[in-house]
Enzyme design. Structure first.
Site, mmCIF file in Angstrom:
data_model
loop_
_atom_site.group_PDB
_atom_site.id
_atom_site.type_symbol
_atom_site.label_atom_id
_atom_site.label_comp_id
_atom_site.label_asym_id
_atom_site.label_seq_id
_atom_site.Cartn_x
_atom_site.Cartn_y
_atom_site.Cartn_z
ATOM 1 N N CYS A 231 -6.723 1.325 -7.346
ATOM 2 C CA CYS A 231 -7.733 2.244 -6.824
ATOM 3 C C CYS A 231 -8.696 2.668 -7.922
ATOM 4 C CB CYS A 231 -7.082 3.469 -6.227
ATOM 5 S SG CYS A 231 -6.200 4.409 -7.460
ATOM 6 N N SER B 199 -5.628 4.074 1.899
ATOM 7 C CA SER B 199 -7.030 3.783 2.207
ATOM 8 C C SER B 199 -7.699 4.995 2.865
ATOM 9 C CB SER B 199 -7.105 2.570 3.139
ATOM 10 O OG SER B 199 -6.401 2.857 4.326
ATOM 11 N N GLU C 44 -14.664 -1.601 0.471
ATOM 12 C CA GLU C 44 -13.754 -1.673 -0.677
ATOM 13 C C GLU C 44 -13.079 -3.036 -0.592
ATOM 14 O OE1 GLU C 44 -10.226 0.779 -0.487
ATOM 15 O OE2 GLU C 44 -10.052 0.802 -2.667
ATOM 16 N N PHE D 34 0.721 0.214 -1.084
ATOM 17 C CA PHE D 34 1.433 -0.957 -1.618
ATOM 18 C C PHE D 34 1.132 -1.208 -3.085
ATOM 19 C CE2 PHE D 34 -2.623 -3.137 -0.839
ATOM 20 C CZ PHE D 34 -2.691 -3.966 -1.941
#
Ligand code: NAD
Length: 514
Positions: free
Chosen positions: A298, A243, A399, A166
């Site tokens: 990220c 992920s 995370e 996303f």
């Protein structure tokens, strides 16, 4: 001769509407017929903005059939023609960057400057792909034996699929499809169901640029679509970004089914600040890299590893900057940081502001105090700063993927290196120092795929490749750039001799070159 599946007929179903995001199959909008769909929110208001169709197995099959049918003619299309089309795609994306960015702001929530930056970094990849004639040049060895030449060519693999996250709904697809189709493949994209509109808009632009129907397709959806992609016999390769748990599943399942897979996972990016660093410059970089895009990158810096006496002045300098950052909707021209993607994700991020202090961290700035968090209209959380974090804490082990910056204090450079070494993720990292020797040693030592030296977000330019190490990437090849071209092609080596009756004879020995 292989049989070629016919392009699917458009499904009879509800007519595509503007408040429903459909699939893009064989060069047109195809309304979903699975009866399943998901919500697309406007994260800045919290309102349900649209619905997105969720593909069934049959709908994925239709997209793959369209791609398979389009592949033979597309791979036979001359390099110059494919390059011409790539140029047009590049130009159309640039011309329509504001519209693409508007989709991103509406559905992801990132502010316009950030959304335009995303489009610009995607555009770089399309520019790289326009160099495909050069990139596909093979090798040639003349006279390897008398009258025999050997050459290597790279050919497309067929139908490639991309499954994207996303947080970069336009750029990450562009990381993939530019090279994939430039190499002569057909492509099926499964974008994130949370912000799907940009993908279909890109499909329209590609068609306008002259990409033949079926060469680029979009199937919307969830795990049903992903799992079908992973097992589909006509998909040769899968590129994934998302992920780590899902990346691992994609890699294991895709490779088990005989596919080539590159699966990029999550991250926990450390920025080491040495005592000799310029504090103000390091603080500017830390704040920009931690809170840009609300921390949903990220390559965001999520942990500062402060070495020795730099910690106190550095954390003070970071803290001083936070109240000045304007949090708000992308529709407000002054907003610098937008909301998070969903309420559920926002609440998960906020939960670390509870668990961190409970486990001994110091909450220096609490984003839950922001007025927009209290109003609870959009999915906002203010900038947050957790000091005295240690690697055992839950907030460090996960995370967070939100606007929470953590400070880990260590006495020495070696301790900083150990913190990074012990972390399972290894996407990006940075060092701030004025000591060239220390920076060079860091670059040599660190087991992380992308390194910044006084650069906090070292996303490689498009003519290098992007990829982390350890739990941040499963597979051999990195994304985009030269390794992307390698991923979307396979080598064929030809050994050739022209007929020469004078030297022809029967010889059952193993062929020798001498
Ligand atoms: P995600 O893993 O939840 O979803 C990614 C894609 O996988 C989506 O298309 C989604 O529909 C699909 N998916 C989700 N769950 C699935 C399941 N159980 N089975 C099959 N498919 C599934 O990731 P996200 O929340 O969309 O994106 C954020 C994550 O992506 C973060 O972890 C971030 O670090 C990572 N990310 C990594 C990079 C990188 O280059 N390494 C880049 C961007 C984002």
């Amino acid at each position: 001769m292989t049989s070629i599946a016919q392009p699917p007929a458009a499904k009879a179903g509800p007519k595509p509407t503007t408040d429903r995001v459909n699939h893009w199959i064989n060069g047109r909008h195809v309304a979903g017929s699975s009866g399943r769909s998901g919500p697309v929110y406007n994260p800045a208001t919290g309102e349900l903005a649209r619905e997105v169709d969720f593909a069934s197995v049959e709908e994925v099959d239709a997209a793959v059939a369209a791609a398979k049918a389009a592949f033979p003619a597309w791979r036979a299309t001359s390099l110059s023609r494919r390059t011409e089309i790539l140029y047009r795609i590049r130009n159309l994306v640039e011309e329509h960057r504001a519209e693409i960015a508007a989709h991103l702001t509406r559905e992801h929530g990132k502010v316009p400057s950030d959304a335009l930056g995303e489009v610009a970094r995607g555009l770089e990849n399309l520019e790289f792909a326009t160099g495909i004639p050069h990139l596909l040049k093979g090798g040639f060895s003349e006279q390897v034996s008398t009258g025999i030449d050997v050459y290597q060519i790279r050919q497309p693999i067929g139908v490639a699929a991309g499954i994207t996250p996303f947080n970069f709904p336009a750029m990450v697809p562009m990381w993939m499809f530019g090279n994939a189709i430039a190499c002569g493949n057909a492509f099926v994209l499964k974008p994130s169901e949370k912000d799907p509109s940009a993908s279909v808009y890109l499909g329209e632009l590609l068609k306008e640029a002259g990409v033949p129907d079926g060469v680029f397709n979009v199937v919307q959806g969830d795990r049903v679509a992903v799992d079908r992609i992973l097992e589909h016999p006509d998909i040769a390769a899968v590129s994934f970004v998302g992920s780590t748990p899902v990346a691992r599943h994609i890699y294991e399942t895709g490779t088990k089914n005989g596919k080539r897979v590159q699966a990029l996972g999550g991250a926990k990016n450390h920025m080491v600040v040495l005592p000799d660093a310029d504090i103000e410059m390091a603080a500017d970089a830390a704040v920009s890299a931690a809170y840009g895009s609300a921390g949903e990158r990220c390559m965001a810096i999520s942990v500062i590893v402060a070495v020795g006496e730099v910690a106190d002045p550095l954390v003070d300098a970071i803290e001083r900057r936070l109240p000045k950052i304007k949090v708000g909707p992308g529709t407000d021209g002054e907003s610098e940081m937008g909301p998070l993607i969903t309420r559920e994700h926002r609440d998960k991020v906020a939960s670390y502001l509870e668990s961190g202090p409970a486990q001994g961290a110091t909450l220096r700035v609490d984003g839950r105090k922001h007025v927009l968090f209290h109003e609870d209209k959009g999915f906002f959380l203010g900038l947050s700063l957790l000091d005295n974090v240690t690697p055992e804490m839950e907030c460090y082990r996960n995370e967070i993927f939100g606007p929470v910056l953590e400070i880990v204090r260590v006495p020495t450079y070696d301790d900083a290196m150990q913190v990074i070494e012990d972390n399972p993720y290894a996407n990006g990292t940075a060092i701030y120092t004025r000591d060239g020797g220390a920076a060079r040693q860091f670059q040599f030592d660190v087991n992380v795929g992308m390194v910044g030296i006084n650069v906090p977000i070292p996303v490689p330019v498009a003519y290098y490749s992007f990829g982390g190490w350890k739990a941040s990437l499963f597979g051999d090849l990195h994304m985009y750039g030269p390794e992307g071209v390698q991923f979307y092609t396979r080598a064929k080596v030809v050994t050739s001799r022209w007929p020469d009756p004078a030297t022809s004879k029967v010889d059952l020995g193993f062929p020798r070159t001498r």
